[in-house]
Scaffold this active site. Structure first.
Site, PDB file in Angstrom:
ATOM      1  CG  HIS A 108      -5.755  -2.042   8.915  1.00  0.00           C
ATOM      2  ND1 HIS A 108      -5.914  -0.849   9.612  1.00  0.00           N
ATOM      3  CD2 HIS A 108      -4.447  -2.228   8.717  1.00  0.00           C
ATOM      4  CE1 HIS A 108      -4.830  -0.593   9.834  1.00  0.00           C
ATOM      5  NE2 HIS A 108      -3.934  -0.879   9.253  1.00  0.00           N
ATOM      6  CG  ASN A 157      -9.075  -1.526  11.945  1.00  0.00           C
ATOM      7  OD1 ASN A 157      -8.138  -1.885  11.454  1.00  0.00           O
ATOM      8  ND2 ASN A 157      -9.544  -0.549  11.532  1.00  0.00           N
ATOM      9  CD  GLU A 159      -8.677   0.970   7.788  1.00  0.00           C
ATOM     10  OE1 GLU A 159      -8.793   0.223   8.702  1.00  0.00           O
ATOM     11  OE2 GLU A 159      -8.328   2.171   8.026  1.00  0.00           O
ATOM     12  CG  ASP A 190      -0.085  -0.613   2.493  1.00  0.00           C
ATOM     13  OD1 ASP A 190       1.056  -0.330   2.506  1.00  0.00           O
ATOM     14  OD2 ASP A 190      -1.074  -0.612   3.527  1.00  0.00           O
TER      15      ASP A 190
END
Ligand code: GLP
Length: 233
Positions: A130, A128, A135, A62
């Site tokens: 990811h 979380n 996400e 990313d």
């Protein structure tokens, strides 16, 4: 999924480095790379080693939207500093984080991935759950896409920036389907803040609300984690 508990990041880096050497002996040619603090010791060991990547390809997960490769907070810069300056690859791909060209870039990056199947993918994990910048709620069949970062991710990553307003709100990330295409995967997780995500990923239901749980479907995932990250397993 295979879980290996390590005492700390230094030991974790060593375990991953040994696995990397095995994969290289078996003919791995393309590495999928990740940023973040979790793979740092692994990259350090590579830098200090006699490994030669000049005939290999790397593809990163990313990149933020809106930062140039010269920006110290960009993932391109991170990779240059932590690996590529010392250990150059034949080619190193990262998504180009430019908002105006995001649509072309996502298609282009999918082509790059199709032409360079990843032999070994390195991953961290967000609090979380990811992976990359996928996400919660990202479809498991997603390909490279433009992402709007969760507030919790912006807050978690603010530690690398002067102030939280400087953290980009968008990124371009490989999709979950792209990540699952890798032949083998190593995921690093350290610290209590990752414990819930790790427990859900390993023992919880496979659900798009926890992106890393998609890895349950992959045949070769090694999780390298410390006791704190494994404390809710
Ligand atoms: C960022 C990156 C992820 C990384 C995660 C965890 O959000 N996009 O690829 O896994 O942070 O980072 P760290 O390893 O610093 O905890």
């Amino acid at each position: 999924m295979k879980v290996i508990e390590v005492a700390n990041q230094i030991e974790g880096g060593q375990v991953a480095f040994d696995l990397l050497k095995e994969k290289l002996e078996q003919g791995a040619k393309t590495l999928g790379l990740a940023t973040g603090s979790s793979p740092l010791e692994f990259y350090k060991l590579i830098r200090e080693s006699d490994l030669d990547f000049s005939d290999m390809v790397s593809v990163n997960l990313d990149e933020y939207v809106g930062l140039t490769g010269e920006d110290p907070q960009s993932y391109r810069y991170f990779m240059q500093e932590n690996l590529f300056n010392e250990k150059p690859f034949k080619v190193s791909y990262l998504p180009k984080g430019n908002e105006d060209t995001a649509e072309e870039e996502t298609a282009h990056y999918n082509e790059i991935l199709a032409q360079n199947p990843v032999d070994l993918q390195i991953l961290g994990i967000g609090r979380n759950g990811h992976i990359g910048f996928n996400e919660p709620g990202t479809p498991f069949d997603s390909q490279t896409h433009l992402v709007h970062l969760d507030q919790s991710t912006i807050e978690a990553n603010a530690r690398f920036f002067e102030k939280i307003e400087d953290v980009p709100t968008q990124a371009i990330s490989m999709g979950i389907a792209n990540i699952l295409d890798a032949k083998s995967i190593i995921l690093f997780a350290y610290g209590e803040s990752k414990a819930q995500a790790i427990a859900g990923m390993v023992n919880g239901p496979k659900t798009e609300s926890l992106p890393a749980s998609a890895l349950q479907a992959h045949p070769d995932v090694v999780i390298i984690a410390d006791q704190a990250a494994l404390s809710l397993l």
